[in-house]
Write a protein that holds these residues in place. Structure first.
Motif, short mmCIF file in Angstrom:
data_model
loop_
_atom_site.label_atom_id
_atom_site.label_comp_id
_atom_site.label_asym_id
_atom_site.label_seq_id
_atom_site.Cartn_x
_atom_site.Cartn_y
_atom_site.Cartn_z
N LYS A 79 5.32 -1.96 20.20
CA LYS A 79 5.22 -1.00 19.10
C LYS A 79 6.60 -0.37 18.84
O LYS A 79 7.32 -0.03 19.79
CB LYS A 79 4.22 0.11 19.43
CG LYS A 79 2.78 -0.36 19.56
CD LYS A 79 1.86 0.83 19.84
CE LYS A 79 0.41 0.39 19.93
NZ LYS A 79 -0.50 1.54 20.19
N ALA B 205 10.45 5.71 13.41
CA ALA B 205 9.66 5.91 12.20
C ALA B 205 10.25 5.05 11.09
O ALA B 205 11.39 4.63 11.15
CB ALA B 205 9.69 7.38 11.80
N SER C 11 9.16 1.98 9.95
CA SER C 11 8.92 0.52 9.96
C SER C 11 7.60 0.18 9.30
O SER C 11 6.64 0.95 9.37
CB SER C 11 8.93 -0.01 11.39
OG SER C 11 8.62 -1.39 11.42
N THR C 12 7.53 -0.96 8.64
CA THR C 12 6.26 -1.45 8.10
C THR C 12 5.41 -2.10 9.18
O THR C 12 4.24 -2.41 8.96
CB THR C 12 6.51 -2.47 6.98
OG1 THR C 12 7.31 -3.54 7.50
CG2 THR C 12 7.20 -1.84 5.79
N GLY D 7 3.30 -2.11 12.50
CA GLY D 7 2.57 -1.22 13.39
C GLY D 7 2.70 -1.67 14.83
O GLY D 7 2.98 -0.87 15.72
N SER D 8 2.50 -2.98 15.05
CA SER D 8 2.65 -3.54 16.40
C SER D 8 2.69 -5.06 16.32
O SER D 8 2.30 -5.66 15.33
CB SER D 8 1.49 -3.10 17.31
OG SER D 8 0.26 -3.67 16.86
N SER E 113 0.16 -4.29 10.49
CA SER E 113 0.85 -3.38 9.59
C SER E 113 0.73 -1.93 10.07
O SER E 113 -0.30 -1.52 10.62
CB SER E 113 0.27 -3.49 8.18
OG SER E 113 0.73 -2.46 7.34
N SER E 114 1.76 -1.14 9.82
CA SER E 114 1.70 0.29 10.14
C SER E 114 0.72 1.02 9.23
O SER E 114 0.30 2.14 9.53
CB SER E 114 3.10 0.91 9.99
OG SER E 114 3.59 0.74 8.68
N GLN E 115 0.33 0.38 8.12
CA GLN E 115 -0.63 0.96 7.19
C GLN E 115 -2.07 0.55 7.50
O GLN E 115 -3.00 0.93 6.79
CB GLN E 115 -0.29 0.55 5.76
CG GLN E 115 1.10 0.99 5.30
CD GLN E 115 1.27 2.48 5.36
OE1 GLN E 115 0.44 3.23 4.85
NE2 GLN E 115 2.36 2.95 5.98
N TRP F 140 13.84 -1.66 14.72
CA TRP F 140 12.82 -1.88 13.70
C TRP F 140 13.21 -1.29 12.35
O TRP F 140 12.61 -1.59 11.34
CB TRP F 140 11.49 -1.28 14.14
CG TRP F 140 10.98 -1.86 15.42
CD1 TRP F 140 11.27 -1.42 16.68
CD2 TRP F 140 10.13 -2.99 15.59
NE1 TRP F 140 10.64 -2.20 17.62
CE2 TRP F 140 9.93 -3.18 16.97
CE3 TRP F 140 9.50 -3.86 14.70
CZ2 TRP F 140 9.13 -4.19 17.49
CZ3 TRP F 140 8.70 -4.88 15.21
CH2 TRP F 140 8.53 -5.03 16.59
N THR G 182 9.70 1.00 5.23
CA THR G 182 8.99 1.60 4.11
C THR G 182 9.93 1.90 2.95
O THR G 182 11.16 1.88 3.10
CB THR G 182 8.31 2.91 4.54
OG1 THR G 182 9.33 3.83 4.96
CG2 THR G 182 7.34 2.66 5.68
#
Length: 400
Positions: free
Chosen positions: A213, A217, A219-220, A222-223, A242-244, A319, A388
């Protein structure tokens, strides 16, 4: 044991093909249905032990079926560009097939027998497309057009056994979850949190999951989750999330796998009678994305044309890394927008890029996918990274 023997064994560990070339090296994962609910009960391991298990794996032989599912959230018109047209028309060129992996779901049979023999056969539709590496030869065969691509694999002593510039097809066929995992872990550094997730079952085999991970902060990503065979240490699946939230951005791994030695005739290939054979070398000339953009009506000027020499700077780290590309283009986005003679396809492409943005950098357009975002400024610069929109604008502002 000699140094050469150790090197050969190390290469063999990472020679199991599950995905073709750079697309797999970027981001691949398997659909969630492949992991059973409530993973198997396995002995506890630490992240370091799991990493060591991957590195110690000496699997050189396997066969099976694998799948890649990619959901980058591309605009329709841009997806058509990245998807390429060569495969649709029956091209045997490997880069055309690789480009098609940027969209949708693809299934293929895989086989490997050490670092010198691999085969991938795509099962999309009734028409066969195969890539075969057998010793000194690499073949690509498209049954639809009866076309064959052929090149010689690099040999020891020839540029260190590697092609100069981009990787040749033989290297691409050797790309694997092991190789991908090794590269991901090597690049992780201090910007990544590494841990062990829930256990899983992939292709009927018990597996641990290594989870990476971003600590940063913006990055698009998530893991990244790597499912590792609990018995032999072979990565069976790699998921990019995705981080979203939502389904994986890209999905690749086995649906069936057998670690027995494939028969020798699996890797034998003779061009069919009447086939058109093209001799070539991967990596010559520009990358596929540049070719795609330059071939699109009205956009050749924005990329600098066939003789353009873009300057690239790397901004940030980990990242949050962003590439700044000074295209040296002869025209800006504003020029293209106001040009009454510009092809309508070019303006449609601009409309598909998304919102106009502004900041200390000036003005530009924002191109958005679920993974890689790009900011194309009116003064001919491109900022691109797996970050992002806010992070991209922030980076562009600080670069001024």
């Amino acid at each position: 044991m000699s140094a050469n023997t150790k090197t050969s064994r190390k290469v063999a560990r990472y020679a199991v093909p599950v995905a073709v070339a750079g697309v797999a090296a970027a981001t691949v994962a398997m659909v969630p249905a492949f992991a059973n609910a409530g993973g198997p009960d396995l002995p506890k391991v630490t992240a370091q032990q799991l990493i060591e298990k991957i590195a110690a794996s000496d699997v050189q032989e396997l066969s099976g079926t694998a799948k890649i599912s990619t959901d980058l959230g591309l605009p329709k018109i841009a997806g058509g560009l990245l998807g390429g047209s060569g495969v649709a028309s029956g091209s045997a060129a490997p880069e055309d097939k690789v480009a098609q992996l940027a969209n949708g779901t693809h299934t293929f049979r895989v086989a490997a027998d050490g670092p010198d023999r691999q085969k991938l056969t795509f099962l999309d539709g009734k028409d066969e497309y195969s890539l075969i590496h057998n010793g000194n030869d690499v073949w690509g065969y498209a049954s639809k057009s009866n076309e064959v691509f052929h090149e010689k694999a690099p040999q020891p002593g020839e540029d260190g056994g590697k092609a100069s510039g981009d990787k040749k097809t033989a290297d691409r066929l050797a790309a694997s979850p092991q190789q991908l995992a090794e590269e991901v872990l090597k690049a992780a550094g201090t910007t990544t949190e590494v841990g062990v997730g829930d256990t899983a079952q992939v292709a009927g085999r018990d597996a641990y999951q290594l989870v990476l991970k971003p600590k940063q902060a913006g990055s698009t990503v998530g893991s990244v989750q790597i499912a590792v065979d609990a018995k032999n240490g072979v990565p069976l699946r790699v998921q990019l999330l995705s981080s979203q939230g939502g389904k994986p951005i890209v999905d690749a791994g086995f649906t069936k796998v057998d670690f027995a030695k494939p028969s020798a005739d699996t890797f034998t290939f003779t061009p069919p009678k009447g086939a058109k054979v093209t001799e070539g070398s991967d990596g010559a000339g520009k990358g596929g994305h540049e070719k795609a953009l330059e071939s699109f009506p009205g956009l050749d000027a924005l990329t600098g044309g066939a003789n353009g020499k873009g300057e690239v700077k790397v901004l940030g780290e980990g990242w949050a890394t962003v590439a700044q590309i000074n295209t040296g283009a002869g025209k800006s986005l504003k020029d293209l927008e106001s040009d009454k003679n510009a092809p309508k396809e070019a303006k449609q492409f601009l409309d598909s890029l998304g919102d106009k943005v502004s900041g200390k950098f000036g003005e530009g357009r924002f191109f958005s996918t679920r993974l890689v975002n790009a900011l194309i400024t009116d003064d001919g610069k491109v900022y691109v990274g797996a970050v992002t929109k806010d992070q991209l604008v922030k980076t562009a502002d600080s670069a001024k």
